[in-house]
Structures are given as C-alpha cells and as structure tokens.
Design an enzyme around this catalytic site. Structure first.
Site, short mmCIF file in Angstrom:
data_model
loop_
_atom_site.label_atom_id
_atom_site.label_comp_id
_atom_site.label_asym_id
_atom_site.label_seq_id
_atom_site.Cartn_x
_atom_site.Cartn_y
_atom_site.Cartn_z
N ASN A 89 25.59 49.92 53.18
CA ASN A 89 25.11 48.63 52.70
C ASN A 89 24.05 48.71 51.62
O ASN A 89 23.70 47.69 51.02
CB ASN A 89 24.60 47.80 53.88
CG ASN A 89 25.66 47.62 54.94
OD1 ASN A 89 26.85 47.83 54.69
ND2 ASN A 89 25.26 47.25 56.15
N THR A 137 42.69 19.49 13.47
CA THR A 137 42.12 19.06 14.75
C THR A 137 43.22 18.36 15.52
O THR A 137 43.96 17.54 14.97
CB THR A 137 40.94 18.09 14.54
OG1 THR A 137 41.37 16.96 13.77
CG2 THR A 137 39.79 18.79 13.81
N SER A 176 64.01 40.28 20.04
CA SER A 176 65.07 39.66 20.82
C SER A 176 66.22 40.62 21.02
O SER A 176 66.51 41.46 20.16
CB SER A 176 65.58 38.40 20.11
OG SER A 176 66.70 37.85 20.79
N SER A 192 22.79 53.91 54.11
CA SER A 192 23.83 53.10 54.74
C SER A 192 24.82 52.72 53.66
O SER A 192 24.47 52.67 52.47
CB SER A 192 23.22 51.83 55.36
OG SER A 192 24.23 50.87 55.66
#
Length: 474
Positions: A147, A192, A323, A145
């Site tokens: 499935n 940090t 750019s 199947s």
C-alpha cells in the site's frame, strides 16, 4: 545414466505448497496470481518503466534499511545489486502478473519481491528458492507494504514515462508549426458549423493546432509535480507500522537520488494511502490531449476530403491502398487511427474515474485498473502522436489553386462589406449571389454600392486575414 533434473521447485505460502517452474525467478505468490488473474493478457512486463520504478523503490528501501541497521549488509547489498540488474533491462520477462488484478497491487509487489530475491540469491551464490538466505517478504519487503510501495512505484513509473510523452507531443507541435510557416501564404476560406465564414490562411489553421498542443505541453509538465508526492513509509494504511520512524524520509531521499526526481513524503500518509486524486487529474489531462488530437484528425480528414468531390484543400501523404474494390482510392488512415486511440483514452479515463470513486476506507483496491489505464493511455498517445507526426503531418501538401478558387467563389466575402454597405445590403447581395450563382464582387458592382477599386481593396483576401500587407491588388 544422466541424473534427472526437476523442471519445478516447490514453494510454500499461506495457502500451502505449490509447484513453480524451476527456471522461474518469480515465486509461489506470483504463480498463484497468474492462475487467478488471466484477464487482460497484458502483464507487468508490458510496461518496462513500471518494473524500473519497482526496482528503484526496492533499492531505495534496502539502502534505508541497511543504513538504519534493520537489514544486514550482505542482504542489503544483494537487494541493491539485484534491483540494479532489473534497471539494466534484464529479467523483465519474469514479471508475469496481469496488470488487472485483485488485492490492490499485492501481486505486483510480490512479483517484484520474489524476482529480486531470487536474482539476489544467485548473486550471493545460492539457488533460487533458498529464501532462508534472502527472503521476499522479510528482507526485500522489509518495512514496506504493497500500500505504500505500489502507489510510489506507480507515480515514479508515470514520471519515467512522462518525458517520452512530452517529447512526442513537442515533436508533433513542431511539425504543425513548420507547416504553418510553409502554408503562410495559402489563402483559404475559414468555416464555422461547416459553412463558409471568412478568409484565413492555411498557415493560420495549422498554427492554431500547434498552439493548442502547446497549452497541453505546459499543463502536462506542471501536473507532473503532483506525482512527486509519495506515501512511502506509510506501510499498510499510513500509520507507518513495522517501519522505523526515520525510515520513510530516508528511503525517499535514496529514491530521489536513484530516480533523478525530487520526491517528497506526503504530509498525511493516511490520506495519501487511499486518495487517487492525482491520478484522476493526470488522466483528465491525458483525455484532454486525446480530445484535441481527435479534433485535429477530424479536421485533417475533412480538409483532405475528395479528391474530386470534396473540400480537397490539402493532400495527406498516401500510406496504403484504400479499398479492396475501388481502384485508386486512398483513405486518411493515419488520422482515423488517431481518432480511435483518442476514443480508447477517453474510455480509460472513465474507468479511472469509476475506480477512483470505488475506494473504501483506508485503501483503494481498484488501483491496478487505474495504473493500467494511465500507463496504457500514455503509451497509446505517445505512439499515436509519433505516427501522426512522421506519417502524416510532415508530408501534407496544399492544393493552393483549390483554396484560392473557393475564396473567390465564396459568399463569405460579403461579411467584410458590412461596415461599408450595411447589413441589409450585404444580406441581399449574399442571397442573390447564392441564388444566381454569381460572385459577390459582380453584384456589388452591378448595384453600384461601392466603387470598383474600393471594393477590390476591401475584399482583398490577404488584407482580410492580416497575413501580409495590403497590396491594393486582387
């Protein structure tokens, strides 16, 4: 007069006759699926390992059915041979169904059944479409199947793709580890919350990235074991209807030999037919990897920021002009692309979670979306890691002078003085250094809080990072 050759053949299914291109190796049910599901534009052929997995499953099932006497030798041999042709990379373009489809994967299964049947027919000396000699459903799909075939093939496709993903991840980790050795003597400031913290080495920073990816190599390798449990033999809902009681385990034995993976049959085939838990867990791991790669990319972009008005501790290899209006500008395009891949993978994971939750009763009809997103996440991550490795990490250089200058000027050095002059004194020195734009060392000496030679020994950056032995010299 030359004979007219028809460019279509007529095939019939439950809904009636339908024209199929004469050159096609797929059949009527595949043709209907193509008409119905023009969605992503990404077909099964986009994922060769999925096709290979389907071919392996069909080959294993044919061998089991032939061995049990449920399929005659001639038909069984034709299915095995046709599947082998697919495993050689031929006819993959015939897998034309969209990855996103209704029907819980039925269209995928029938695409495989029809292609294998028509290849087999030609090998047997018949024309495509002469299904009385080798039928897509009666023969190629015997005792199967969608499935149980589809989930089994999908698990196998992930396993077949898994080694490439891990290889790319391992190469990236090695590149980061190599940079950690190269930059082991480059002292810099750790940060940090984007503020100066305490000294470290650039090598330690790269080493931490290598370590975090190493965790994912181990976890991803272990998670692959979950995918080796398959529901082949369960047929429609896991009860094994239309299959010999010995068929499932026999087919899995053949599939293990063909694929090279040791596969086992699920203990509860009904549960296995509807549960998507293994896919959810695997996708979550892919998401975790994506998050880590994105964080590393964010750090690379920050550390290379500048070149004159930013942190500028490292240089990323230039890959293209940055750019259309600003001459000389070069952007961190490789980390930026990795970020975007990561966001896409995170979105895939959300879709997978929603699709897994949407399962109803004995089947999850949303499985095609789950499969599409997992395989696409693996493909994107593999390519992103290869790109990051080859086009960015390997070419990174350190701005040693800039790193050293920031350490010498940083107020963060005062943290090391807490045990010697106390928190209040250290806080006052830090405040003065910031307000007066002076160095911590100068102010501590000025206030006579520590002898000069001891001060320099305490604040020796190499000593603070434990990277190399204390030399006693600034």
């Amino acid at each position: 007069m030359e004979p007219v050759v028809a460019d279509v053949r007529i095939e019939t299914d439950l809904l009636g006759p339908l024209a199929v291109p004469a050159s096609a190796y797929y059949g009527v049910q595949t043709r209907r699926a193509c008409d119905n599901f023009n969605l992503s534009g990404v077909t099964l052929a986009h994922f060769p390992q999925l096709i290979n997995a389907l071919a392996m499953v069909k080959q294993a099932c044919a061998l089991a059915n032939t061995e049990l006497g449920l399929l005659d030798q001639k038909r069984g041999d034709a299915i095995v041979a046709a599947s082998h042709v697919l495993l050689q990379g031929q006819f993959h373009q015939q897998f034309v169904v969209d990855m996103i489809q209704g029907g819980a994967g039925t269209s995928t299964n029938m695409n495989a059944n029809e292609v294998i049947a028509n290849i087999g027919l030609e090998l047997m000396g018949y024309e495509r479409g002469q299904y009385q000699h080798l039928h897509p459903n009666n023969d190629v799909n015997r005792a199967q199947s969608t499935n149980d075939v589809y989930p089994t093939a999908v698990r196998l496709a992930i396993l077949l793709s898994h080694s490439d993903l891990l290889a790319a991840l391992s190469r990236l980790q090695t590149a980061l580890r190599n940079k950690s050795h190269e930059f082991a003597d480059v002292i810099k400031m750790g940060r940090t919350q984007l503020q100066d913290a305490v000294p470290m080495t650039l090598g330690q920073e790269f080493g931490a990235w290598a370590s975090t990816l190493g965790e994912d190599i181990r976890v991803l390798a272990s998670l692959s074991e979950l995918l080796k449990e398959v529901n082949l033999g369960g047929t429609a809902i896991g009860t094994g209807i239309n299959a010999d009681p010995c068929y499932g385990k026999l087919a899995i034995e053949h599939l293990s030999r063909i694929s090279g993976f040791t596969l086992i049959q699920s203990e509860d085939l009904i549960e296995a037919s509807s549960d998507m838990g293994a896919f959810v867990l695997f996708s979550s791991m892919l998401k975790r990897l994506a998050i880590k790669l994105s964080k590393i990319s964010n750090d690379l972009r920050l550390l290379s920021m500048g070149p004159r008005a930013g942190i500028n501790e490292i240089n990323l290899p230039a890959q293209q002009p940055g750019s259309s209006i600003m001459p000389g500008k070069v952007n961190p395009v490789i980390p930026e692309a990795v970020n975007q891949v990561a966001y896409q993978v995170m979105g895939h994971d959300l879709a997978i979670c929603m699709a897994a939750e949407a399962g109803q009763l004995q089947l999850n009809a949303m499985e095609p979306l789950i499969i599409y997103n997992i395989l696409e996440s693996m493909r994107l991550l593999k390519r992103a890691m290869m790109m990051l490795d080859e086009r960015c990490i390997r070419g990174i250089t350190a701005n040693r002078d800039a790193c050293a200058d920031m350490v010498h000027r940083s107020i963060g050095l005062v943290t090391a003085l807490n045990p010697y002059i106390g928190y209040e004194n250290a806080t006052r020195i830090a405040s003065r250094a910031l307000k007066e734009n002076r160095s911590v060392i100068d102010l501590v000496e000025e206030e006579g809080l520590l002898p000069a030679d001891e001060l320099r020994r305490i604040l020796e950056p190499r000593r603070l990072v434990n990277a190399i032995p204390d030399t006693g010299a600034w």
